[in-house]
Design an enzyme around this catalytic site. Structure first.
Site, mmCIF file in Angstrom:
data_model
loop_
_atom_site.group_PDB
_atom_site.id
_atom_site.type_symbol
_atom_site.label_atom_id
_atom_site.label_comp_id
_atom_site.label_asym_id
_atom_site.label_seq_id
_atom_site.Cartn_x
_atom_site.Cartn_y
_atom_site.Cartn_z
ATOM 1 N N CYS A 102 0.823 -1.203 0.000
ATOM 2 C CA CYS A 102 0.000 0.000 0.000
ATOM 3 C C CYS A 102 0.866 1.267 0.000
ATOM 4 O O CYS A 102 1.493 1.559 -1.008
ATOM 5 C CB CYS A 102 -1.003 -0.061 1.145
ATOM 6 S SG CYS A 102 -2.500 0.866 0.784
ATOM 7 N N HIS A 147 -3.455 -5.195 1.935
ATOM 8 C CA HIS A 147 -2.825 -5.517 3.220
ATOM 9 C C HIS A 147 -2.956 -7.007 3.517
ATOM 10 O O HIS A 147 -3.922 -7.436 4.149
ATOM 11 C CB HIS A 147 -3.489 -4.708 4.342
ATOM 12 C CG HIS A 147 -3.215 -3.242 4.252
ATOM 13 N ND1 HIS A 147 -2.195 -2.634 4.938
ATOM 14 C CD2 HIS A 147 -3.821 -2.273 3.538
ATOM 15 C CE1 HIS A 147 -2.188 -1.342 4.661
ATOM 16 N NE2 HIS A 147 -3.159 -1.104 3.808
ATOM 17 N N GLU A 203 -1.113 -8.583 5.530
ATOM 18 C CA GLU A 203 -0.778 -8.791 6.946
ATOM 19 C C GLU A 203 -2.012 -8.721 7.842
ATOM 20 O O GLU A 203 -1.950 -9.096 9.004
ATOM 21 C CB GLU A 203 0.297 -7.784 7.390
ATOM 22 C CG GLU A 203 -0.173 -6.344 7.559
ATOM 23 C CD GLU A 203 -0.407 -5.613 6.244
ATOM 24 O OE1 GLU A 203 -0.209 -6.205 5.169
ATOM 25 O OE2 GLU A 203 -0.810 -4.432 6.313
HETATM 26 N N1 GLN Z 1 -3.617 6.394 1.064
HETATM 27 C C1 GLN Z 1 -2.304 6.109 1.553
HETATM 28 C C2 GLN Z 1 -1.243 6.869 0.765
HETATM 29 O O1 GLN Z 1 -1.532 7.423 -0.237
HETATM 30 C C3 GLN Z 1 -2.011 4.628 1.508
HETATM 31 C C4 GLN Z 1 -2.998 3.871 2.375
HETATM 32 C C5 GLN Z 1 -2.460 2.624 2.987
HETATM 33 O O2 GLN Z 1 -1.240 2.387 3.071
HETATM 34 N N2 GLN Z 1 -3.348 1.787 3.483
HETATM 35 O O3 GLN Z 1 -0.136 6.935 1.145
#
Ligand code: GLN
Length: 204
Positions: free
Chosen positions: A87, A184, A186
């Protein structure tokens, strides 16, 4: 050379622990038999054979990474050792970030758009069918993917392999020693992504 038995080889893996959901990664790595170092200082990168960049807020991570002198060191690390970015971590690994544009490591040749699912559906859990390349290296069966204000990988270069897709969008990609996931893993009980990462750390 160490014996071929993987169980006998304990790997030391770092989890960047400045911000975000690093704790769940540490738990999963420990369950899989790795020694975990929560990385907060640049000098700790010398101790680890691979590194996870967790989810969180990529802009905040950039500020903290710079403050700790980690940002410059991370690029060198990426040239030698495997990184799994999830992410916000995937955003840090990309070659190009949009919505808005921001600095990134260019460790994986992809263009990624932040917060790309929009506000209404900004968090969801979806079952995805693995690409054969992922199933062959882990196990068959659908995978639960948790998306939290997730980015979308908008394009990948020819050297990047897509290991998981949600509809047509790549959600797990691999280039050389690195992996990037927009979800995610995890936060579910499915260990396959971390197992795959540990196998890359082992063979690096
Ligand atoms: N929206 C976050 C970003 O742009 C990422 C979200 C996340 O890691 N769950 O950095």
């Amino acid at each position: 050379m160490p014996a071929a038995s993987s169980a006998a080889v304990i790997m030391t893996v770092g989890v960047l622990a400045l911000q975000g959901d690093f704790a769940a990664h540490s738990v999963r790595l420990a369950e899989l038999g790795a020694e975990v170092v929560e990385v907060r200082y640049a000098s700790q990168l010398d101790q680890v054979e691979g590194l996870i960049l967790p989810g969180g807020e990529s802009t905040t991570n950039l500020i903290l990474l710079d403050r700790e002198g980690l940002w410059a060191r991370l690029r060198d690390f990426a040239g030698q050792r495997p990184i799994l970015g999830t992410c916000a971590g995937a955003i840090l690994l990309a070659r190009e970030v949009t919505n808005p544009s921001q600095p990134s490591m260019a460790a994986i040749d992809m263009r990624i758009e932040r917060n790309a699912y929009g506000r209404q559906i900004d968090s969801s859990i979806r079952l995805v069918q693995p690409e054969q390349a992922f199933a062959d290296r882990t196990a068959e069966g659908p995978l639960e993917a948790v998306f939290i204000r997730a980015p979308i990988i908008r394009s990948v270069a020819s050297g990047v392999e897509v290991l998981l897709r949600d509809k047509d969008d790549p959600i797990l990609v691999e280039q050389g020693r690195h992996l990037a996931a927009t979800f995610h893993a995890e936060l579910t009980s499915d260990p396959r992504l971390h197992q795959l990462f540990l196998s890359k750390v082992r063979s690096n």
